[in-house]
Design an enzyme around this catalytic site. Structure first.
Site, PDB file in Angstrom:
ATOM      1  N   TYR A 166       1.076  -1.422   0.267  1.00 50.56           N
ATOM      2  CA  TYR A 166      -0.185  -0.386   0.102  1.00 50.56           C
ATOM      3  C   TYR A 166       0.703   1.548   0.429  1.00 50.56           C
ATOM      4  CZ  TYR A 166      -4.496  -2.327   0.780  1.00 50.56           C
ATOM      5  OH  TYR A 166      -5.386  -3.097   0.528  1.00 50.56           O
ATOM      6  N   LYS A 221       3.008 -15.095   4.742  1.00 50.90           N
ATOM      7  CA  LYS A 221       3.839 -15.884   3.200  1.00 50.90           C
ATOM      8  C   LYS A 221       5.217 -16.098   4.020  1.00 50.90           C
ATOM      9  CE  LYS A 221       2.448 -18.090  -0.104  1.00 50.90           C
ATOM     10  NZ  LYS A 221       1.640 -19.376  -0.383  1.00 50.90           N
ATOM     11  N   ASP A 274      -2.131 -18.383   2.743  1.00 51.69           N
ATOM     12  CA  ASP A 274      -3.316 -19.102   1.949  1.00 51.69           C
ATOM     13  C   ASP A 274      -4.290 -20.658   2.862  1.00 51.69           C
ATOM     14  OD1 ASP A 274      -0.730 -20.538   1.940  1.00 51.69           O
ATOM     15  OD2 ASP A 274      -0.577 -21.288   0.386  1.00 51.69           O
ATOM     16  N   ASP A 281      -6.477  -7.290   4.541  1.00 51.19           N
ATOM     17  CA  ASP A 281      -7.167  -6.151   3.131  1.00 51.19           C
ATOM     18  C   ASP A 281      -7.931  -7.343   2.763  1.00 51.19           C
ATOM     19  OD1 ASP A 281      -9.289  -4.468   1.704  1.00 51.19           O
ATOM     20  OD2 ASP A 281      -7.787  -5.031   0.335  1.00 51.19           O
ATOM     21  N   ASP A 341     -11.894  -9.233   3.804  1.00 47.82           N
ATOM     22  CA  ASP A 341     -12.696  -9.185   2.802  1.00 47.82           C
ATOM     23  C   ASP A 341     -14.070 -10.829   3.435  1.00 47.82           C
ATOM     24  OD1 ASP A 341     -13.076  -6.788   2.095  1.00 47.82           O
ATOM     25  OD2 ASP A 341     -13.359  -7.530   0.222  1.00 47.82           O
TER      26      ASP A 341
HETATM   27  C1  IPM Z   1     -10.410  -1.431   2.390  1.00 53.24           C
HETATM   28  C2  IPM Z   1     -10.692  -1.296   1.045  1.00 53.24           C
HETATM   29  C3  IPM Z   1      -9.592  -0.187   0.887  1.00 53.24           C
HETATM   30  C4  IPM Z   1      -7.992  -1.147   0.786  1.00 53.24           C
HETATM   31  C5  IPM Z   1      -9.856   0.710  -0.450  1.00 53.24           C
HETATM   32  C6  IPM Z   1     -10.248   1.072  -0.556  1.00 53.24           C
HETATM   33  C7  IPM Z   1      -8.419   1.212  -0.908  1.00 53.24           C
HETATM   34  O1  IPM Z   1     -11.092  -2.208   0.439  1.00 53.24           O
HETATM   35  O2  IPM Z   1     -10.319  -0.565   2.901  1.00 53.24           O
HETATM   36  O3  IPM Z   1     -10.298  -2.560   2.989  1.00 53.24           O
HETATM   37  O4  IPM Z   1      -7.766  -1.615   0.441  1.00 53.24           O
HETATM   38  O5  IPM Z   1      -7.321  -0.875   2.132  1.00 53.24           O
HETATM   39 MN    MN Z   2     -10.713  -3.917   1.728  1.00 49.15          MN
END
Ligand code: IPM
Ligand code: MN
Length: 329
Positions: A120, A171, A204, A228, A232
Site C-alpha cells: 500500500y 507468506k 493461503d 485487506d 473481506d
Molecule cells: C478497505 C478497502 C480499501 C483498502 C480500498 C478502498 C483502498 O478495500 O478498506 O479494505 O484496500 O484498504
Molecule cells: Mn478491502
C-alpha cells in the site's frame, strides 16, 4: 463535552449508512458534535478536490472521523482510494486497522491489519509504459518499527482477552524478506508476552481455515494487503460484508482515528434505500469505544443483534432503533 466528529459520507451508499450510524449513536445517548466534509469521488468530479493538506489539517482538530465509503466508477481506480483514504491512513498515522468478526455460531475474533506500509505504500513505477517492453514494479515497504508496533498491538490485545491467543498470518515461504522480518519480530516480541499463546499460518492456509475452522482464531495479526483480502473473507463468513465494521486507529492518539465499514460505496445500489447500515453502525460503536464512551458503545452493539441482515435500509435501521428502545424498558 460532546465528541467532535468529522463526518465524510463519501460516495455511493456511504452517506446513507453514515446517516443511520449517527442517528443510532445519538438515540443510544451519544453526545456528538458533527461536521460534514464533502469529500469523495463526487467532489473530485465537481472541482478536482480530493484531500488537500488544508483539509487534512482541519480534520486533525476533531476527536474522530466517521467515514461511509469512497470511490466511484467515473473516476479511474486508485485516484480517490490513494488520494483520500490512504492519504488519511498514512498522514494521520492510523497504523492499526482493527476488524472484528462474529461468526453465526457466536465465536468472536479480530483481525489486526497493518495499515501504513506493505504494498500500500505505493513504491514502484513503470518503465517504457504502453510498449511491448513495458516494466511495472510494485514494491512492498516493511519497516521493523512498522511491523513491531502492529505486532505489539496484537500481543496487547490478545493478552487482554480470555483465550490469550495470537496468530501471525504471512507468506514466509515465498516472501522471504518481508516475511522474515515479520516472523523474527513476532518471535522477539512474543518473549515479552509469555502468557500469550501463538500460532503462525501462511495466508493461503488461513483462507481455508477462515472458511472451514475459523474458531481456531482469536486475534490475528497480518500485513496490509493480506489483511485487506482476509478481512473481506472474514466478513463473508460472518454474516456478510454488510455487517463488517472497522477502525483505523492511531493508538498513540497523536491524530484522530477513522472509523468506517469494510464495504465499499456499492454504486449499483446507491440511492435506492437498499444498503445495509449495520456495518456503519457497528463502526460507530467502535468509535464510541475508542473515545471512552464504552457504555453507549455497548448499547449500540447490542441493538444491532438479531436485526435483519438484508432488506431495506429503513427496515434495518428501525429494527436497530426498536432494540434500543426495548433495552430501555
Ligand atoms: C478497505 C478497502 C480499501 C483498502 C480500498 C478502498 C483502498 O478495500 O478498506 O479494505 O484496500 O484498504
Ligand atoms: Mn478491502
Amino acid at each position: 463535552m460532546p465528541h467532535k466528529i468529522a463526518v465524510i459520507g463519501g460516495d455511493g451508499i456511504g452517506p446513507e449508512v453514515t446517516a443511520v450510524a449517527l442517528e443510532v449513536m445519538r438515540a443510544a445517548g451519544a453526545d456528538l458534535d458533527t461536521t460534514d466534509f464533502r469529500l469523495g469521488g463526487f467532489r473530485y468530479l465537481e472541482d478536482g478536490v480530493i484531500l488537500p493538506d488544508e483539509i487534512l489539517k482541519e480534520l486533525r482538530q476533531y476527536d474522530a472521523i466517521l467515514l461511509g465509503a469512497v470511490g466511484t466508477p467515473e473516476v479511474p481506480p486508485g485516484v480517490i482510494e490513494r488520494g483520500l483514504l490512504l492519504k488519511a491512513r498514512f498522514e494521520l498515522d492510523l497504523y492499526i486497522n482493527l476488524r472484528p468478526f462474529v461468526l453465526p455460531g457466536g465465536h468472536e475474533f479480530v483481525v489486526i491489519r497493518e495499515n501504513t506500509e506493505g504494498t500500500y505504500a505505493g513504491e514502484g513505477g513503470f518503465l517504457r509504459k504502453g510498449t511491448p517492453d513495458e516494466i511495472a514494479t510494485q514494491g512492498s515497504v516493511n519497516t521493523r518499527k512498522g511491523a513491531e508496533r502492529c505486532i505489539r498491538y496484537g500481543f496487547e490485545l490478545a493478552q487482554s482477552r480470555t483465550r490469550k491467543h495470537l496468530t501471525l498470518v504471512h507468506k514466509t515461504n515465498v516472501l522471504t524478506f518481508s516475511g522474515d522480518l515479520w516472523e523474527r519480530t513476532f518471535q522477539e516480541v512474543s518473549i515479552e508476552y509469555p502468557d500469550v499463546d501463538t500460532a503462525y499460518n501462511h495466508v493461503d492456509a488461513a483462507c481455508i481455515y477462515f472458511v472451514e475452522d475459523p474458531t481456531r482464531y482469536e486475534v490475528v495479526v497480518t500485513d496490509n494487503l493480506f489483511g485487506d483480502i482476509l478481512t473481506d473473507l472474514g466478513g463473508a463468513v460472518s454474516g456478510g460484508i454488510g455487517l463488517a465494521s472497522s477502525a483505523n486507529l492511531n493508538p498513540d492518539r497523536t491524530a484522530p482515528s477513522l472509523f468506517e465499514p469494510v464495504h465499499g460505496s456499492a454504486p449499483d445500489i446507491a440511492g435506492q434505500g437498499l444498503a445495509n447500515p449495520t456495518a456503519a453502525v457497528l463502526s460507530g460503536a467502535m468509535m464510541l469505544d475508542f473515545l471512552g464512551d464504552t457504555e453507549t458503545s455497548e448499547r449500540v452493539r447490542m441493538a444491532c443483534q438479531g436485526v435483519p441482515t438484508s432488506g431495506r435500509t429503513e427496515e434495518i435501521a428501525s429494527a436497530i432503533h426498536q432494540n434500543l428502545v426495548g433495552e430501555e424498558r
